[in-house]
Structure formats: C-alpha cells, structure tokens
Design an enzyme around this catalytic site. Sequence first.
Site, short mmCIF file in Angstrom:
data_model
loop_
_atom_site.label_atom_id
_atom_site.label_comp_id
_atom_site.label_asym_id
_atom_site.label_seq_id
_atom_site.Cartn_x
_atom_site.Cartn_y
_atom_site.Cartn_z
N LYS A 142 0.81 -1.22 0.00
CA LYS A 142 0.00 0.00 0.00
C LYS A 142 0.84 1.27 0.00
O LYS A 142 2.03 1.26 0.33
CB LYS A 142 -1.00 -0.03 1.17
CG LYS A 142 -2.15 -1.01 0.84
CD LYS A 142 -3.29 -0.96 1.81
CE LYS A 142 -4.39 -1.91 1.30
NZ LYS A 142 -5.46 -2.14 2.28
N ARG A 196 -3.47 -10.15 4.50
CA ARG A 196 -3.91 -10.26 3.10
C ARG A 196 -2.77 -9.72 2.25
O ARG A 196 -2.37 -8.57 2.40
CB ARG A 196 -5.18 -9.41 2.94
CG ARG A 196 -5.79 -9.44 1.56
CD ARG A 196 -7.05 -8.58 1.51
NE ARG A 196 -7.55 -8.51 0.16
CZ ARG A 196 -7.09 -7.70 -0.78
NH1 ARG A 196 -6.09 -6.88 -0.50
NH2 ARG A 196 -7.59 -7.72 -1.99
N1 PMM Z 1 -7.39 -3.82 0.69
C1 PMM Z 1 -7.69 -3.85 -0.64
C2 PMM Z 1 -8.71 -4.68 -1.12
N2 PMM Z 1 -9.42 -5.48 -0.30
N3 PMM Z 1 -9.83 -6.30 1.86
C3 PMM Z 1 -9.57 -6.27 3.17
N4 PMM Z 1 -10.29 -7.06 4.00
N5 PMM Z 1 -8.60 -5.48 3.71
C4 PMM Z 1 -7.85 -4.63 2.94
O1 PMM Z 1 -6.98 -3.93 3.49
C5 PMM Z 1 -8.11 -4.63 1.54
C6 PMM Z 1 -9.13 -5.47 1.02
C7 PMM Z 1 -6.93 -2.97 -1.57
O2 PMM Z 1 -5.77 -3.62 -2.01
P1 PMM Z 1 -5.60 -4.44 -3.42
O3 PMM Z 1 -5.94 -3.49 -4.53
O4 PMM Z 1 -4.19 -4.83 -3.40
O5 PMM Z 1 -6.49 -5.63 -3.43
#
Ligand code: PMM
Length: 266
Positions: free
Chosen positions: A204, A239
């Site tokens: 991030k 994640r």
């Molecule tokens: N961050 C993203 C997408 N989904 N879900 C949860 N539970 N927590 C998060 O911090 C989260 C998420 C954004 O990141 P990406 O674009 O790399 O998927």
Amino acid sequence: MGILNVTPDSFSDGGAFLDTQVAIDHARQMLAAGATIIDVGGESTRPGAERVGLAEEVERVIPIVAALAADGVTVSVDTMRAQVACAALEAGARIINDVSGGLADPDMLGVVAQSRADFVLMHWRDHSTRFQATAHYDDVVAEVLGELLAQRDRALEAGLDSQRIILDPGLGFSKNWDHNWTLLRHLSEFQGLGHRVLVGASRKAFLGELLGGREPLGRDGATAAVSFWAALHDVWAVRTHDVTGQADAIAVARRLDREAPFRNGA
Ligand code: PMM
C-alpha cells in the site's frame, strides 16, 4: 491470505490475472508458497477507482471461485455486492470479504447471515472516489474502533454469529499515511475486541511513501515487516500479494515467540 485480483485496474497487479487459467495458476502458486486462503476480487478499490458493473464483476469472479472451490481451496471473495456474494457462496466460497463491512449494499448482511460463511468486516466510510474527503479524525484509533464496532453490531443484528465475524482496520481506506501507522501501532486494541483480526497492508501507498516513493512491486520487504508485526500481535491473517515473503516473516515471528531448546550446530 493470497490476493487474486481479477481486475484491469488494481494498483499493483491490475490486468495481470484477467485470464481465468492464468488466475488459477497464480492461485496455485500462492497456495504452494503457504497461503491457506485465496481472496478473489473483481472490483478495484484503489483510491479514485470507478465502480465496475454487476454483470462484469460476476463474470470475472465466479468461474475462478468455482474452479478453486471445486479443488477444495478455501476461497474468500472480495466484494461489496450482495448479488456477487450470493453467487460466490453458491459457487463454493467460504468467506465474504466486504471492504465496506456491509455498508455499501443493504442486502449484504442478510445474504451472509443466511449462509454459513465467515464475514470479513472492514472499517469503511465511503467509496474509493471519496477516500481523501473522508480521511479526517480527531482520534483515529478511538473513531475507527467505534465505527468498526457499530458496523459489527449491525452484522450481529442481521443475524450473523459473532464467531463468523473477522474485523479489519481497513488500512488505506479513508486513512492518510499517518493514520495507517497509528492504527498499526495500536493493533492490540483491535485484537482485544474478541474477534479474529485481518490486516491488509500489502504494497500500500503508505509503505511507498516511507520508502521514498517506491513503486508497489518494490514494497514487499516493508509489507513483510508489517506482517511480522501483525504476527507478533497474533492476528488471524494478513492479506498479501507476496505470499512467500509473508510466510517467512510469520515463521520468524512464531519461532521468536516460542521457547525452544538451543540447537548448537547439527
Ligand atoms: N485492501 C484492498 C482490497 N481489499 N480487503 C480487506 N479485508 N482489507 C484490505 O486492506 C483490503 C481489502 C486494496 O488492495 P488491493 O488493490 O491490493 O487488493
């Protein structure tokens, strides 16, 4: 939890896994590297992202969920839409990961309550196009905890069993860089809420800022440091895009946490 974004526009892996077979192969690689859950998402939530249509989201996500679930993989689906969640549960998903924690779609909590799936409930204030405008707090820890518990209470009222709810502070979602660091520093307060906790820091922007503006693909080392911290706090899951790095970081944290006999040489 390995991330499988089947989107053309996610911030670090957008477009890489749009082909179903390529996506499934990538999921297998993440499982081999130590992931125990694959989180499939068909809608980017990066700051400023426009929403994808329902049909398009279903078309991107469901074939992959069905293929992985048929193979016995624990599949989570990253969606804010009740209809996508419903189709995903029918296709075999065992976790619904709703970054809006049930706030974006009034039908979401009812759909999940009627299933046996776990529900990742993330702290959320508004859609991606309004992240900047809603990133204001007097006391970020107290406000995020309070709002997250209010979201959790709505889920309980909708009939979700407390054991099925996993809480997530929502790093980067209506948070500025300092807010993310403060929330991570206070991770034990999230752990103290009596639910499993998930942390999503992978690649991030607040890590990029710390590293002098480094691009997303160069942020895996910093992500592993956050995973190490999360593991020391006993979080349920991180994640992540880079499963190998996080599995190593978690292994080190677990080993440090455990008294074991001193081994000298062989
Ligand atoms: N961050 C993203 C997408 N989904 N879900 C949860 N539970 N927590 C998060 O911090 C989260 C998420 C954004 O990141 P990406 O674009 O790399 O998927």
